[in-house]
Structure formats: C-alpha cells, structure tokens
Design a protein around this motif. Structure first.
Motif, mmCIF file in Angstrom:
data_model
loop_
_atom_site.group_PDB
_atom_site.id
_atom_site.type_symbol
_atom_site.label_atom_id
_atom_site.label_comp_id
_atom_site.label_asym_id
_atom_site.label_seq_id
_atom_site.Cartn_x
_atom_site.Cartn_y
_atom_site.Cartn_z
ATOM 1 N N GLN A 102 -8.495 8.799 -3.676
ATOM 2 C CA GLN A 102 -7.478 8.279 -2.780
ATOM 3 C C GLN A 102 -7.932 6.959 -2.205
ATOM 4 O OE1 GLN A 102 -4.534 9.941 -0.753
ATOM 5 N NE2 GLN A 102 -4.415 7.747 -0.548
ATOM 6 N N LYS A 103 -7.117 5.956 -2.402
ATOM 7 C CA LYS A 103 -7.485 4.673 -1.819
ATOM 8 C C LYS A 103 -7.090 4.673 -0.350
ATOM 9 C CE LYS A 103 -5.610 1.765 -4.834
ATOM 10 N NZ LYS A 103 -5.292 0.458 -5.434
ATOM 11 N N THR A 104 -7.890 4.026 0.439
ATOM 12 C CA THR A 104 -7.591 3.958 1.869
ATOM 13 C C THR A 104 -7.562 2.513 2.309
ATOM 14 O OG1 THR A 104 -9.041 5.868 2.009
ATOM 15 C CG2 THR A 104 -8.177 5.030 4.064
ATOM 16 N N ALA A 121 0.838 -1.204 0.000
ATOM 17 C CA ALA A 121 0.000 0.000 0.000
ATOM 18 C C ALA A 121 0.867 1.246 0.000
ATOM 19 C CB ALA A 121 -0.904 -0.015 1.230
ATOM 20 N N ASP A 124 -13.475 2.864 -2.398
ATOM 21 C CA ASP A 124 -12.016 2.838 -2.429
ATOM 22 C C ASP A 124 -11.401 2.470 -1.099
ATOM 23 O OD1 ASP A 124 -12.211 5.543 -4.655
ATOM 24 O OD2 ASP A 124 -11.430 3.530 -5.098
ATOM 25 N N THR A 145 -1.263 4.399 -1.025
ATOM 26 C CA THR A 145 -2.581 4.310 -0.405
ATOM 27 C C THR A 145 -2.460 4.812 1.026
ATOM 28 O OG1 THR A 145 -2.893 2.312 -1.694
ATOM 29 C CG2 THR A 145 -4.455 2.707 0.068
#
Lengths: 343, 322
Positions: A112-114, A52, A144, A57
């Motif tokens: 934005q990926k979390t 990540a 996401d 991420t």
C-alpha cells in the motif's frame, strides 16, 4: 533546436513531472513545496491528493493550520491540542500508527502506498530546526511512503535557539528530493509583458511598498482561460545520481469537469512562447513586404544573364598574379610613348 | 448609499457560508479598522435590517460587488437562530463598542442581557493585573455572576486563563439556545487587537512546563487554532504597520511579523486598510483592499475600494474615480 529534439525535451519534462505527481516508482520520498502570500501551494497539494485518490494511495494529512479535513484525505491528524502544540515525537508516533507495516518479501501482494501531507512546516521549524531531518526521516518506514510538505518562504523564521545552527529552510531544501516553487501565473504574465517592453516589472503584495498592504490583488474576471487560475510551478528534481533537473511548468488545477489538472511547459504557454517560430528549414528566405514588387520576370532574368560587365577582359588571368590587368583605351588626344614606362 | 451598511461591503459582511472561516482585518495607525469591526458586528447582531444580509457570504462571489438576493437564499433556511457573537477585545473597553454600535442602532446591553447572543470579554481592564480577592459569601458571588454572565473580564496574562475565559464565553452563547432547538447557535468569535496579546507579554507557556522552550508565538498559534475549532467562524484584527511586518530586526518585530503572516496564510479573506498612496485627501480616508483565499485559485476577484469615515461614524465606500 531541431523540432524533434524540442519535442523530445518537452515530453521528457512532462513525463518527469507526471512521475512526481503520481508518486510513481518511489520517485521522490520528500517533496518540498515553497509558497508565499501571493500564491499558495494548496492547488498543487490538491493535485497530489486527487491523483493519489485515483491510484488508491492512502492519504494521511498532518494539519498544523488547517481546521477542516480536506475531502480527499483519509486520516486527519491535527497538531494542536488544548494543552499546547503537540511535540514532534508524539506526532511521529501518531502518524506511524496509521502506516501499514512493510510487507515481507515473500508476499506477492502489492504494498500500500502512503502519502503524508504536511500542510505547513513553519511551526515545526522552531525551536529546533535540527530535529527536522530525524522527524521527517522517521515518517518514512518503508519506501512506499512519500511526504509532500509545504513551507511558507515569506514567514520570517523566529529567533533560533542556537544562532550557529542552519536555518530550517536550508535544512529541508538540503533534505528534499524534489522542490517545487509556486508563483502566480497572472502575475508572471504581467511581469513578462513588462519585460517585453523593457519596462520595470510590477511588484505585488509586499513589494508594492505601501504600508498596510501585504497581499497583491488578483483579478480573475476578464483574464483569458489560459491565464485564469493557473500556477507557475518551478520544479527542481534531484535524481539518485545527484544530477538536478530544473524546469518550469504551468499547472491548471482541476475543476469540476476534470479530475486531474492540466500541465504544460512554461515555454509552451502562449503568453510565454518566444515570438519567432522555430520551424527549422524553410524560413531562410523571408520575402520582405514592400508595396512594389521585388521579383524578376523571365525576360528580365534572361537580359540579366546577357549583360556584359565592363572590364570583363581584365578578369582573365594573365599570370601577373595581381588581380587584373590595366586596360587602357587610347583617346584622340592621348600620346602614347613606348619608352615612357621603361625604368 | 447607506452610511451604516455600505452596499459595496455587503457581500463580505454577515455570516459566512462555510464553517471554520477565518477573516483577517488589518489596519495601520493611520487607518484603523474600528469602523469595519462595527460593521461586522452590526451585520451579525442585527441581520433583519436589510433583506440581503441573510444571504450567506460565500455565494455572491462571482459577481463581485453585486449581491444576489433571491438566488443565494437556501431553501432549507428556516428562521434559524441568529448568530451569536463573542467579542474579545484587548484594545478597547466595552463602552467604546457600545457607543460605536449605538450610532448604528444596535444595543449591546440588550443583546447581551436579554437576547443572549452577545458576550463581551474584556481584555483591557485587568489584563496584567493580579487577580482580585475572592468575594466573601458564595450567594452574592453567584448572583453577581449570573447578572454579568455575558460580560467577562480577563485577569492576569496566563494563556490558560485567557483561553478559559474565552471558552466560557463561547459555551455561554452555545447553551443559551432555546430549548428544543436542534441547530446549535452559530457563534462568531471576534478577536479585536489580538496582536497586543503577542506584543505586550512574554506569555507564560500555558502550563507546558518551565523546562520546555515554547515560544509565545507557538502558544498564540495553538490558542488561535483551538479557539477557531470551537466556533463557527472567526474574525481577527491585527496591526500591519511596516515596522511590525517587513524586515524585522528585533525579537518583538520578528514574532509579530511571523504571527501576522501565519494568520494571513490561514485566512480565507483578508481585508486590509491602507491610507491613500498619493497623500491625504478631504473626502477619502484610505483604501480598502479585499483579498480572497489564495488556496482556491478560482475564487472571487479581489477588490479595492476607497472609503471615507464621516464624523458621525457613517462610512462611504466607493470605487475609484467616483
């Protein structure tokens, strides 16, 4: 299995695992990792965090039993406080405050990926396991976001408030879209060796049945590079269609030299590969190993062709339909009587 | 072989190299970890006894039993403050530790009173008793308190009170550093017999309110996490008898099993004492098993040694086959 099908299956499984680990295409919103005292899920969680980090991420770490913030995590949220354990809704609101809101469809910027990591779900499973689905669901405001949670499968659940409610483990296994069960590779190799010799499989930890012992020994020195530090990961991935894909892998966590751990199928590992090589063609005629030669020279082959088999005439078909005629060679003292065989 | 500090144990005693370390010592009825607790206390309170003791615990990992003396010492390791110990015991009173450590050459009274790096919190004498009446005059109370500042007693069984007493003890140790010293003292918290607190009391919910259904295991967990946060490292002793760990039936067993396994998952090092699997022997008391953090798969090897506790308190630790 034909070689191409086997290679295809291998690459397909590895791709699936990579997709899950890299959180590609929103593959699995809720991933559950089941671990026990013999093998912790931490290396797999670290693998998730490393990948990540590479893909930038945002990592939110909800800690219930880890004191120090791991270096890869962006935000560290402890779940304990001087006034007692924080209630679920407070935790959920604290986590949600760190997740960026869903961008409107008009904006073209990539969202934005979390990644939310929960280091252990066991404390949250009591007293109300039925609150877990809503808690976990509230943590995913947009597609996401993914949750990776660990559950220790060998900690006995506390006496529930309602004995008719399902256990926390059954609730979260039902909810999860991907389930990983980790076990220790050196121990799995030991068990396989015992199985190959048809001996009883060795027990580790609590299975050793010795009072006072509840974690098994692990020896790193002396084991080969392919076994040391490896983890067997059993993946069960549930697709949107409902079909579950199950496969076993070996993960070697990243060391200083490499950022990403190495993965391979369990059946590809040298300790677990079946002893017969499945090459397809060409293995039908295996010459037996003997101390004398079993082959034929050319002269011997020609002579063999020229041998006349006895009773060869009997093989020609007279029309009797019973296989062969009876050929009788008269000797000196035999007496042939024409009328003998008349009925 | 030293009977006070066995060499094979050397890499595991002393101050750990990383902060927020948790060591779990377990024993059963036939194999109590008391001698092990004494060794830990000795290594923390009297580090000058052997040169290898100032080597941080984590550096000698890959070689197992061998301790690296020169290589492990950091260059910036100026003569810093010796670690302070806050000993909390729910099973034994102060006299027991004083006698045990006296045999090893450590004077707990001196450590507490003069050096200021030892605090004892007594969880045995007054744990379930009602609080004593307050003394009449304030001055006398202050004097008494100052004299006995390093020895505290826990009264009552509310988590609030227990927490407060332990945190006070830790604060006393931390503020006791010499003036002008930049580095704070590294406080090591030793919780001996923590399982008793869980087993023997239906703990009050620590102020969470009568309406909430907070289980005592949750409260204990929270307490442990909070205490760990305030100190450099922690050592916890728990009982690992079979009925209390495996296949729990009653609520008490379930709670204790849950708590012990939770702490085991959290711990960086687990040292278990078990009796010999093959029965009793004259020169071996049991087996000592040291298991390292499962979270780091490349951590040091796990080890198993045999030990024998002599009548005078000396201990021999040796490998199998010797």
């Amino acid at each position: 299995m034909a070689p191409s099908a086997q290679a295809h299956h291998r690459s397909h499984s590895l791709l699936l695992l990579q997709k899950l680990l890299n959180l590609r295409d929103k593959a699995s919103p809720l991933t559950l990792i089941l671990d026990n005292l013999e093998q912790s899920a931490w290396p797999l969680v670290t693998e998730y965090m490393n990948r990540a980090k590479i893909s930038r991420t945002k990592i939110i770490f909800l800690s219930l039993s880890t004191l120090k913030k791991p270096p890869q995590a962006d935000i560290f949220i402890p779940a304990w406080s001087p006034s007692g354990p924080k209630p679920l809704h407070a935790l959920a609101s604290e986590i949600l405050s760190h997740i960026a809101p869903t961008p409107s469809p008009s904006t073209s910027s990539p969202s934005q990926k979390t990644l939310i990591i929960i280091d252990t779900l066991n404390p949250l499973s009591h007293p109300s396991p039925h609150l877990l689905p809503s808690f976990l669901g509230s943590l995913i405001p947009n597609p996401d976001t993914s949750i990776v949670a660990t559950y220790h499968s060998d900690i006995p659940p506390l006496r529930p408030v309602s004995e008719y409610a399902p256990t926390a483990l059954s609730v979260i296994t039902h909810l999860s879209t991907a389930i990983f069960t980790v076990s220790s590779l050196p121990q799995a190799v030991e068990r396989k060796k015992a199985r190959d010799r048809s001996r009883q499989e060795p027990e580790f930890g609590l299975g050793e049945n010795q009072e006072g012992v509840f974690v098994g020994l692990r020896r790193n020195v002396g084991s080969s590079e392919l076994i040391k530090g490896g983890i067997v990961v059993e993946m069960e991935m549930r697709r949107k269609s409902g079909r579950a894909v199950a496969e076993k892998f070996v993960l070697f966590p990243s060391s200083q030299s490499q950022q990403i751990g190495k993965v391979m199928l369990l059946s590809d590992h040298p300790a677990f590969a079946s002893p017969q090589e499945q090459d397809g063609e060409g293995d039908g005629e295996q010459e037996m190993e003997a101390s004398f030669s079993l082959g034929l020279t050319e002269k011997q082959r020609r002579d063999r062709e020229g041998v006349v088999l006895p009773y060869f005439d009997a093989q020609t078909d007279v029309g009797g339909g019973e296989g062969g005629r009876i050929l009788y060679d008269m000797g000196r003292e035999d007496d042939f009587d024409e009328e003998e065989d008349e009925i | 072989m030293s009977r006070i500090r066995p060499e094979l144990l050397e890499p595991y005693l002393g101050l750990p190299s990383e902060a927020a370390d948790l060591t779990l010592l377990t024993g059963i009825l036939n194999a109590t970890p008391n001698w092990l607790v004494f060794r830990y206390l000795h290594s923390l309170l009297k580090p000058s006894s052997s040169s290898s003791s100032s080597v941080p615990r984590g550096t000698a990992s890959t070689q197992g039993g061998q301790h690296q003396q020169a290589a492990g010492r950091d260059d910036d390791d100026e003569p810093e403050e010796p670690p302070a110990v806050c000993l909390v015991s729910f099973l034994r009173d102060f006299a027991f530790y004083q006698e045990g450590l006296g045999k090893l050459g450590v004077d707990l009274e001196a450590c507490g009173r003069k050096k200021g790096n030892f605090v004892f919190a007594d969880g045995l004498s007054s744990l379930f008793l009602p609080p004593p009446p307050l003394p009449p005059s304030g001055q006398q109370q202050q004097q008494q308190q100052q004299q006995q500042q390093w020895k505290k007693t826990m009264v009552g069984s509310r988590t609030e009170d227990i927490r407060r007493v332990i945190l006070e003890g830790i604060a006393t140790l931390k503020t006791g550093t010499a003036a002008g010293n930049q580095q704070g003292k590294k406080v090591v918290l030793v919780l001996d017999g923590l399982g008793l607190l869980l087993l023997a009391s239906a703990l009050d919910d620590g102020g969470a309110g009568a309406g909430t259904d907070v289980n005592r295991v949750e409260v204990m967990r929270n307490l442990l996490m909070e205490l760990r946060q305030n100190v450099y490292s922690t050592i916890v002793t728990l009982q690992a008898d079979e009925p209390l760990i495996v296949d729990p039936l009653t609520t008490l067993e379930t709670d204790h099993s849950h708590f012990v396994r939770t702490v085991t998952h959290q711990a960086d090092t687990v040292v278990s004492l078990t009796p010999l699997g093959t029965g009793a022997a004259r020169d071996v008391n049991g087996v000592l098993r040291i298991v390292h953090d499962r979270k780091r798969p490349e951590a040091a090897d796990d080890r198993e040694y045999l030990y024998h506790v002599g009548g005078d308190g000396g201990v021999r630790v040796f490998e199998r086959g010797q």
